[in-house]
Design a protein around this motif. Structure first.
Motif, mmCIF file in Angstrom:
data_model
loop_
_atom_site.group_PDB
_atom_site.id
_atom_site.type_symbol
_atom_site.label_atom_id
_atom_site.label_comp_id
_atom_site.label_asym_id
_atom_site.label_seq_id
_atom_site.Cartn_x
_atom_site.Cartn_y
_atom_site.Cartn_z
ATOM 1 N N SER A 31 0.824 -1.206 0.000
ATOM 2 C CA SER A 31 0.000 0.000 0.000
ATOM 3 C C SER A 31 0.863 1.263 0.000
ATOM 4 O O SER A 31 0.481 2.273 -0.589
ATOM 5 C CB SER A 31 -0.944 0.004 1.206
ATOM 6 N N MET A 35 0.616 4.091 -2.887
ATOM 7 C CA MET A 35 0.349 5.496 -2.557
ATOM 8 C C MET A 35 1.416 6.397 -3.194
ATOM 9 O O MET A 35 1.095 7.470 -3.711
ATOM 10 C CB MET A 35 0.313 5.695 -1.043
ATOM 11 N N ARG A 38 0.576 6.721 -6.841
ATOM 12 C CA ARG A 38 -0.564 7.629 -7.012
ATOM 13 C C ARG A 38 -0.120 9.080 -6.860
ATOM 14 O O ARG A 38 -0.535 9.936 -7.638
ATOM 15 C CB ARG A 38 -1.638 7.319 -5.967
ATOM 16 N N HIS A 73 -12.695 8.614 -4.958
ATOM 17 C CA HIS A 73 -12.135 7.465 -4.245
ATOM 18 C C HIS A 73 -11.184 7.994 -3.175
ATOM 19 O O HIS A 73 -10.328 8.845 -3.449
ATOM 20 C CB HIS A 73 -11.405 6.530 -5.199
ATOM 21 N N ASN A 75 -8.558 6.889 -1.589
ATOM 22 C CA ASN A 75 -7.107 6.757 -1.743
ATOM 23 C C ASN A 75 -6.544 7.842 -2.655
ATOM 24 O O ASN A 75 -5.463 8.368 -2.407
ATOM 25 C CB ASN A 75 -6.748 5.372 -2.270
ATOM 26 N N HIS A 76 -7.266 8.176 -3.690
ATOM 27 C CA HIS A 76 -6.824 9.232 -4.592
ATOM 28 C C HIS A 76 -6.943 10.600 -3.920
ATOM 29 O O HIS A 76 -6.095 11.471 -4.125
ATOM 30 C CB HIS A 76 -7.624 9.203 -5.896
ATOM 31 N N GLN A 120 -14.632 8.161 5.806
ATOM 32 C CA GLN A 120 -14.296 8.803 4.535
ATOM 33 C C GLN A 120 -14.860 10.216 4.496
ATOM 34 O O GLN A 120 -14.180 11.146 4.045
ATOM 35 C CB GLN A 120 -14.830 7.980 3.364
#
Length: 162
Positions: A31, A35, A38, A73, A75-76, A120
């Protein structure tokens, strides 16, 4: 026979815990690299838009559309927030203008994250509190949405929305 059976069950539980820990550690290592990838992709795209702003042009509509799609999303959104925080000190005026021009995306994301799970939504409220720290963004268009965030049962979300 019962004692042997219990020992086998105990051994199976221990073995499954070891396998779980190994898989979990591998996922954690992966992960971090995902990241970073990204962040690099987002940084390249933001840098291209910042150079457009430096040339006196506006942010491309395709970039805004991509942000609407990607930042829905979590994570983005986390990667986007990290890139903005790291790069903002390089040229604050251009980044302020960039944030000003992506306001429609932020309002869209506020509506999207309102319906997501509490953590979130709480992170988005935190992002929004950092995003509006310079008070350049008018809060009129977001007040109704932020009231929904305040009514959530998550303290983290309420605090950041306030």
């Amino acid at each position: 026979m019962k004692v042997e059976f219990m020992i086998y069950i105990y051994g199976a539980v221990c073995a499954s815990m070891i396998v779980f820990n190994i898989v979990y550690n591998l996922l954690l290592k992966g992960s971090k690299s995902r990241m970073q990838k990204r962040c690099l992709k987002i940084k390249r795209k933001i840098d291209a838009q910042i150079s457009r702003l430096a040339a006196g042009k506006k942010v491309e509509e395709s970039h805004l559309e991509e942000l609407r799609h990607k930042l829905s999303h979590i994570n983005h959104l986390m990667a986007f927030h990290q890139v903005l925080q790291e790069d903002m000190e390089q040229n604050p005026a251009l980044y302020r203008e960039y944030r000003h021009q992506i306001r429609p995306v932020v309002i869209y994301m506020a509506a999207i994250y309102r319906d997501k799970e509490n953590m979130q939504a709480g992170y988005f409220a935190y992002f929004l509190s950092c995003y509006t720290a310079d008070k350049q963004m008018a809060m009129d268009s977001l007040q109704d949405i932020l009231q929904d965030y305040v009514q959530k049962n998550n303290l983290y979300c309420r605090f950041n929305a306030l």
